[in-house]
Design an enzyme around this catalytic site. Structure first.
Site, mmCIF file in Angstrom:
data_model
loop_
_atom_site.group_PDB
_atom_site.id
_atom_site.type_symbol
_atom_site.label_atom_id
_atom_site.label_comp_id
_atom_site.label_asym_id
_atom_site.label_seq_id
_atom_site.Cartn_x
_atom_site.Cartn_y
_atom_site.Cartn_z
ATOM 1 N N ASP A 76 0.825 -1.207 0.000
ATOM 2 C CA ASP A 76 0.000 0.000 0.000
ATOM 3 C C ASP A 76 0.860 1.258 0.000
ATOM 4 O O ASP A 76 0.424 2.318 -0.449
ATOM 5 C CB ASP A 76 -0.890 0.043 1.259
ATOM 6 C CG ASP A 76 -1.802 -1.161 1.348
ATOM 7 O OD1 ASP A 76 -2.314 -1.593 0.295
ATOM 8 O OD2 ASP A 76 -1.984 -1.689 2.469
ATOM 9 N N LYS B 155 18.426 6.784 7.472
ATOM 10 C CA LYS B 155 18.498 5.355 7.182
ATOM 11 C C LYS B 155 19.921 4.864 7.458
ATOM 12 O O LYS B 155 20.849 5.577 7.137
ATOM 13 C CB LYS B 155 18.152 5.124 5.706
ATOM 14 C CG LYS B 155 16.744 5.538 5.331
ATOM 15 C CD LYS B 155 16.552 5.586 3.828
ATOM 16 C CE LYS B 155 17.376 6.670 3.179
ATOM 17 N NZ LYS B 155 17.133 6.855 1.749
ATOM 18 N N ASP C 161 18.846 2.301 -3.518
ATOM 19 C CA ASP C 161 19.997 1.868 -4.320
ATOM 20 C C ASP C 161 21.166 1.417 -3.452
ATOM 21 O O ASP C 161 22.168 0.954 -3.978
ATOM 22 C CB ASP C 161 20.474 3.016 -5.222
ATOM 23 C CG ASP C 161 21.065 4.162 -4.411
ATOM 24 O OD1 ASP C 161 22.222 4.551 -4.681
ATOM 25 O OD2 ASP C 161 20.389 4.664 -3.500
#
Length: 308
Positions: free
Chosen positions: A24, A229, A254
């Site tokens: 979603d 991150k 990536d």
């Protein structure tokens, strides 16, 4: 970890359709996935529109701390990618949320000394976090004998600084590092917007935010708490803001040791690697791979084959 052999989706429209139906929410890294520097990869806006046309929520999750969400929204707009500020979650914003809502530093020692650019200052302001350093022109100069003396005796320091926040600083110098070091020596908490060693730009690589904080790591022996991150402090903040179901969320990126690791450690329903940025197939096939994606495509626009 996912299976050691990620599913290669490029060229398989049935597999791509099945993949899209599983989620979603799609969390997108930007540099290396949507673009490299100011070069937009072919077919990216159409790919994002395809996902939205199928009812998917698209969120841009970037470790780039030099831009505020407003700046990022302008860049997306310029690139022809429709977005609102609410679709963007950057490491500068993540840091501001963490400092204001989780650390909740008691006044008066609640000021932040910033190693970084205007994006960090703007996001700290949105959370009413007082800050110094950053883009202050008074720190963009050579170190003087008076600076050594003023830092040594503390007269140059603000006693209200309780945090040193290190991001990508394009004007890093000896004076700024010296000031940050003194605050850390006096007990300020050490945070980093992210610890990426490099960043992609103009089809090459340049020093990343993680390379700005390394001298301080070397001086203090401390590792900063990173808020980009793959930090799960950032994932918790994203989950709280968007109220997403992790099992129905996919991280697209990536870089194995930031994007893919972020999704794997966050127990998201899936991770998709694209081969237009940092990590290549050989990286996740290596025995010491930091994370293995569940799926991969040669480039993001390969997902457009779902329409056929």
């Amino acid at each position: 970890m996912g299976s050691s052999q990620p599913t290669h989706l490029t060229g398989d429209s049935a597999a791509i359709n099945e993949f899209i139906d599983k989620f979603d929410v799609f969390l997108f890294d930007c540099d290396g996935v949507l673009w490299s520097g100011d070069h937009l990869f072919e077919g990216v806006p159409e790919t994002l529109e395809l996902l939205r046309s199928r009812g998917k929520r698209v969120v841009f999750v970037t470790n780039n701390s030099t831009k505020s969400r407003e700046d990022y929204q302008k860049k997306l707009d310029k690139m022809g990618i429709a977005s609102s500020v609410e679709d963007i979650f950057g490491s500068a914003y993540s840091s501001a949320i963490y400092i204001s809502r989780i650390m909740k530093l008691p006044a008066p020692r609640n000021k932040v000394f910033v190693l970084g650019e205007a994006g960090i200052e703007a996001e700290l302001r949105t959370e009413n976090v007082p800050c110094i350093g950053g883009t202050d022109p008074a720190l963009r100069r050579d170190m003087t004998p008076e600076d050594f003396a003023g830092l040594a005796d503390g007269s140059m320091l603000d006693p209200d600084v309780g945090v040193v926040l290190a991001g990508l600083d394009l004007h890093i110098n000896y004076l700024k590092l010296s000031v940050a070091f003194q605050y850390l020596q006096k007990g300020a908490k050490f945070l980093a917007t992210n610890t990426d060693s490099t960043l992609p730009n103009s089809h090459a690589f340049f020093p990343g935010a993680g390379s700005i904080s390394i001298p301080l790591v070397n001086m203090t022996g401390q590792q900063p708490l990173a808020l980009g991150k793959p930090s799960q402090a950032m994932m918790d903040a994203i989950e709280g803001k968007f109220q997403l179901d992790r099992a129905r969320t996919c991280m697209v990126g990536d870089r194995l040791n930031t994007d893919i690791q972020f999704g794997v450690e966050g127990k998201l329903g899936g991770t998709l690697a694209v081969l237009t940025g940092v990590s290549k197939k050989a990286d996740w096939e290596a025995a010491d791979a930091p994370a293995v994606p569940a799926y991969y495509v040669d480039k993001l626009s390969d997902l457009r084959a779902a329409q056929q």
